[in-house]
Design an enzyme around this catalytic site. Structure first.
Site, PDB file in Angstrom:
ATOM      1  N   LYS A 175       9.651  -6.783  35.181  1.00  0.00           N
ATOM      2  CA  LYS A 175       9.151  -7.484  33.985  1.00  0.00           C
ATOM      3  C   LYS A 175       8.965  -8.982  34.272  1.00  0.00           C
ATOM      4  O   LYS A 175       7.986  -9.603  33.856  1.00  0.00           O
ATOM      5  CB  LYS A 175      10.110  -7.305  32.797  1.00  0.00           C
ATOM      6  CG  LYS A 175      10.120  -5.895  32.245  1.00  0.00           C
ATOM      7  CD  LYS A 175       9.083  -5.737  31.150  1.00  0.00           C
ATOM      8  CE  LYS A 175       8.609  -4.322  30.906  1.00  0.00           C
ATOM      9  NZ  LYS A 175       9.613  -3.313  30.714  1.00  0.00           N
ATOM     10  N   LYS A 218       3.487   5.557  37.632  1.00  0.00           N
ATOM     11  CA  LYS A 218       3.755   6.521  36.561  1.00  0.00           C
ATOM     12  C   LYS A 218       2.812   6.333  35.379  1.00  0.00           C
ATOM     13  O   LYS A 218       2.206   5.277  35.215  1.00  0.00           O
ATOM     14  CB  LYS A 218       5.198   6.370  36.096  1.00  0.00           C
ATOM     15  CG  LYS A 218       5.496   5.016  35.487  1.00  0.00           C
ATOM     16  CD  LYS A 218       6.785   5.016  34.686  1.00  0.00           C
ATOM     17  CE  LYS A 218       6.906   3.716  33.931  1.00  0.00           C
ATOM     18  NZ  LYS A 218       7.940   3.641  32.952  1.00  0.00           N
ATOM     19  N   LYS A 256       2.443   3.214  28.945  1.00  0.00           N
ATOM     20  CA  LYS A 256       1.622   2.555  27.922  1.00  0.00           C
ATOM     21  C   LYS A 256       1.051   1.241  28.425  1.00  0.00           C
ATOM     22  O   LYS A 256      -0.019   0.818  28.034  1.00  0.00           O
ATOM     23  CB  LYS A 256       2.480   2.257  26.691  1.00  0.00           C
ATOM     24  CG  LYS A 256       3.058   3.482  26.060  1.00  0.00           C
ATOM     25  CD  LYS A 256       4.101   3.127  25.021  1.00  0.00           C
ATOM     26  CE  LYS A 256       5.478   3.572  25.483  1.00  0.00           C
ATOM     27  NZ  LYS A 256       6.279   4.275  24.503  1.00  0.00           N
TER      28      LYS A 256
HETATM   29  P1  TYM Z   1      10.493   4.223  27.197  1.00  0.00           P
HETATM   30  O1  TYM Z   1      10.236   3.957  25.763  1.00  0.00           O
HETATM   31  O2  TYM Z   1       9.774   3.444  28.210  1.00  0.00           O
HETATM   32  O3  TYM Z   1      10.238   5.738  27.506  1.00  0.00           O
HETATM   33  C1  TYM Z   1      10.798   6.758  26.688  1.00  0.00           C
HETATM   34  C2  TYM Z   1      11.185   7.971  27.523  1.00  0.00           C
HETATM   35  O4  TYM Z   1      10.047   8.478  28.199  1.00  0.00           O
HETATM   36  C3  TYM Z   1      10.310   8.566  29.591  1.00  0.00           C
HETATM   37  N1  TYM Z   1       9.072   8.290  30.342  1.00  0.00           N
HETATM   38  C4  TYM Z   1       8.642   9.056  31.343  1.00  0.00           C
HETATM   39  N2  TYM Z   1       9.156  10.157  31.914  1.00  0.00           N
HETATM   40  C5  TYM Z   1       8.445  10.705  32.918  1.00  0.00           C
HETATM   41  N3  TYM Z   1       7.267  10.207  33.387  1.00  0.00           N
HETATM   42  C6  TYM Z   1       6.731   9.104  32.839  1.00  0.00           C
HETATM   43  N4  TYM Z   1       5.573   8.635  33.279  1.00  0.00           N
HETATM   44  C7  TYM Z   1       7.423   8.460  31.777  1.00  0.00           C
HETATM   45  N5  TYM Z   1       7.176   7.358  31.026  1.00  0.00           N
HETATM   46  C8  TYM Z   1       8.201   7.264  30.153  1.00  0.00           C
HETATM   47  C9  TYM Z   1      11.367   7.505  29.867  1.00  0.00           C
HETATM   48  O5  TYM Z   1      12.072   7.786  31.046  1.00  0.00           O
HETATM   49  C10 TYM Z   1      12.208   7.619  28.631  1.00  0.00           C
HETATM   50  O6  TYM Z   1      13.121   8.687  28.740  1.00  0.00           O
HETATM   51  N6  TYM Z   1      14.889   1.943  27.693  1.00  0.00           N
HETATM   52  C11 TYM Z   1      14.241   3.156  27.265  1.00  0.00           C
HETATM   53  C12 TYM Z   1      14.460   3.472  25.804  1.00  0.00           C
HETATM   54  C13 TYM Z   1      15.897   3.505  25.446  1.00  0.00           C
HETATM   55  C14 TYM Z   1      16.831   4.545  25.739  1.00  0.00           C
HETATM   56  C15 TYM Z   1      18.067   4.112  25.182  1.00  0.00           C
HETATM   57  C16 TYM Z   1      16.742   5.749  26.428  1.00  0.00           C
HETATM   58  C17 TYM Z   1      16.548   2.553  24.739  1.00  0.00           C
HETATM   59  N7  TYM Z   1      17.851   2.916  24.601  1.00  0.00           N
HETATM   60  C18 TYM Z   1      19.192   4.890  25.299  1.00  0.00           C
HETATM   61  C19 TYM Z   1      17.887   6.517  26.534  1.00  0.00           C
HETATM   62  C20 TYM Z   1      19.100   6.093  25.976  1.00  0.00           C
HETATM   63  C21 TYM Z   1      12.747   2.986  27.479  1.00  0.00           C
HETATM   64  O7  TYM Z   1      12.249   1.905  27.558  1.00  0.00           O
HETATM   65  O8  TYM Z   1      12.061   4.152  27.487  1.00  0.00           O
END
Ligand code: TYM
Length: 331
Positions: free
Chosen positions: A111, A194, A197
């Site tokens: 980031k 990957k 968004k």
């Molecule tokens: P975020 O919002 O970026 O993504 C949400 C979930 O989607 C999964 N993900 C993917 N899995 C496989 N391939 C991909 N291309 C892909 N893109 C996204 C992410 O691994 C995630 O599981 N920090 C986290 C959100 C969060 C969270 C938590 C998760 C906040 N607190 C506590 C678990 C527990 C995040 O930014 O995910």
């Protein structure tokens, strides 16, 4: 029955990566475990969303959770900021999170590199907020995609450190979870990395994309000039398309294109056409449900109220106990 926690940031609509990395597991786990699933809106503030947009994005993501099968009767489904206990636990946990380890986090470094104009303290302490989300319900399993693995490692470090510092066995050490299988990483369409968004226009297929948009995005996916000789290893963009086929299509289709590739007969256009139709077959019914739920304000209000109540009950219990452990006592 084990406790499960996971969240998704409301920074846009959900895409196939979110579905296969996270939601698919949520839907299975809610049948057997004590599940807490939430919309991580505190986390989304690191990128300073416009207030007027934020509520709409949260509503869309909520409708996407529900439309893809998260059941608010089975799991506790809530909006993170409805549970301010999370913020208090984050503050407490911040006291034992060290600058060096936060600076070394891969996602922070990434980031800081990609948005140098906005390296705020929330980005630095992001893993602490995430740890608080998880340990506030004393979770053991966290269904996430591969990109979250390091955050889970940090969560375990913070939980262990708390226990050690206060000589308690209070927080369990949670694990990133995918039913005993490797964590998933769904690739995007732009040839590298990957699906995400923020990875550029056309890289992600969103669950609510209409069929013609899906066709257009898939047909524009990056490929190469084709294999020059049998057995040639695949380039990354082509490997990515095969990974998508392996997730979205049946085994026969995968085998067919694999053979075509190995025999140097592959026509990427045919592969893309098939992939697009298989994605549409999968997303069309979800899209319909999501759009239907998104317009049902009463239902969304009911769901978030119920979720907040259940999540707060669990979170407040933990925060009360943590306050006692660290020595805050009522006079
Ligand atoms: P975020 O919002 O970026 O993504 C949400 C979930 O989607 C999964 N993900 C993917 N899995 C496989 N391939 C991909 N291309 C892909 N893109 C996204 C992410 O691994 C995630 O599981 N920090 C986290 C959100 C969060 C969270 C938590 C998760 C906040 N607190 C506590 C678990 C527990 C995040 O930014 O995910």
């Amino acid at each position: 029955m084990q406790t499960v926690v996971s969240g998704i940031r409301p920074t846009g609509n959900l895409h196939l990566g979110n579905y296969f990395g996270a939601i698919r597991n949520f839907v299975k786990m809610q049948e057997v475990d004590r599940c807490f699933f939430f919309i991580a809106d505190y986390h989304s503030l690191t990128t300073h969303p416009v207030p007027n947009d934020l509520h709409g994005t949260i509503r869309n993501v909520l409708a996407e959770f529900l439309g893809t099968g998260v059941d608010p009767e089975k799991a506790t489904l809530y909006v993170q900021s409805d549970v301010p206990e999370v913020a208090e636990l984050t503050l407490i946990m911040n006291m034992n999170a060290y600058l060096g380890e936060l600076l070394r986090s891969t996602s922070f470094k990434e980031k800081a590199r990609t948005q140098p104009e906005n390296v705020n303290a929330g980005l630095l302490t992001y893993p602490v907020l995430m740890a608080a989300d998880i340990i506030i319900h004393k979770a053991l399993k966290v269904p996430v995609g591969k990109d979250q693995e390091q955050h889970l490692e940090m969560t375990r470090t913070f939980a262990k450190r708390f226990n050690r510092m206060y000589h308690v066995e209070y927080f369990p050490e949670p694990l990133a979870y995918n039913f005993g299988e490797n964590l998933v990483k769904i690739p995007g369409l732009n040839g590298s990395g990957k699906m995400g968004k923020s990875e550029g226009e056309g890289n992600a297929i969103f669950l609510i994309d209409p069929p013609e948009v899906i066709r257009k995005k898939v047909m524009r996916a990056v490929t190469d000039t084709g294999p020059a000789e049998p057995g040639q290893p695949k380039s990354e963009p082509v490997e990515n398309l095969f990974t998508l086929i392996s997730v979205m299509s049946d085994l026969q289709t995968l085998d067919f294109f694999e053979e075509e590739y190995q025999a140097c007969r592959i026509r990427y256009g045919d592969l893309k056409k098939q992939l697009a139709e298989d994605i549409i077959r999968f997303t069309a019914p979800l899209r319909e449900k999501i759009l239907d739920i998104a317009s049902n304000e009463d239902y969304l209000r009911k769901v978030t109220r119920l979720g907040a109540e259940k999540a707060r009950e669990s979170a407040a219990k933990t925060v009360k106990e943590v306050r006692e452990i660290i020595g805050f006592k009522a006079f």
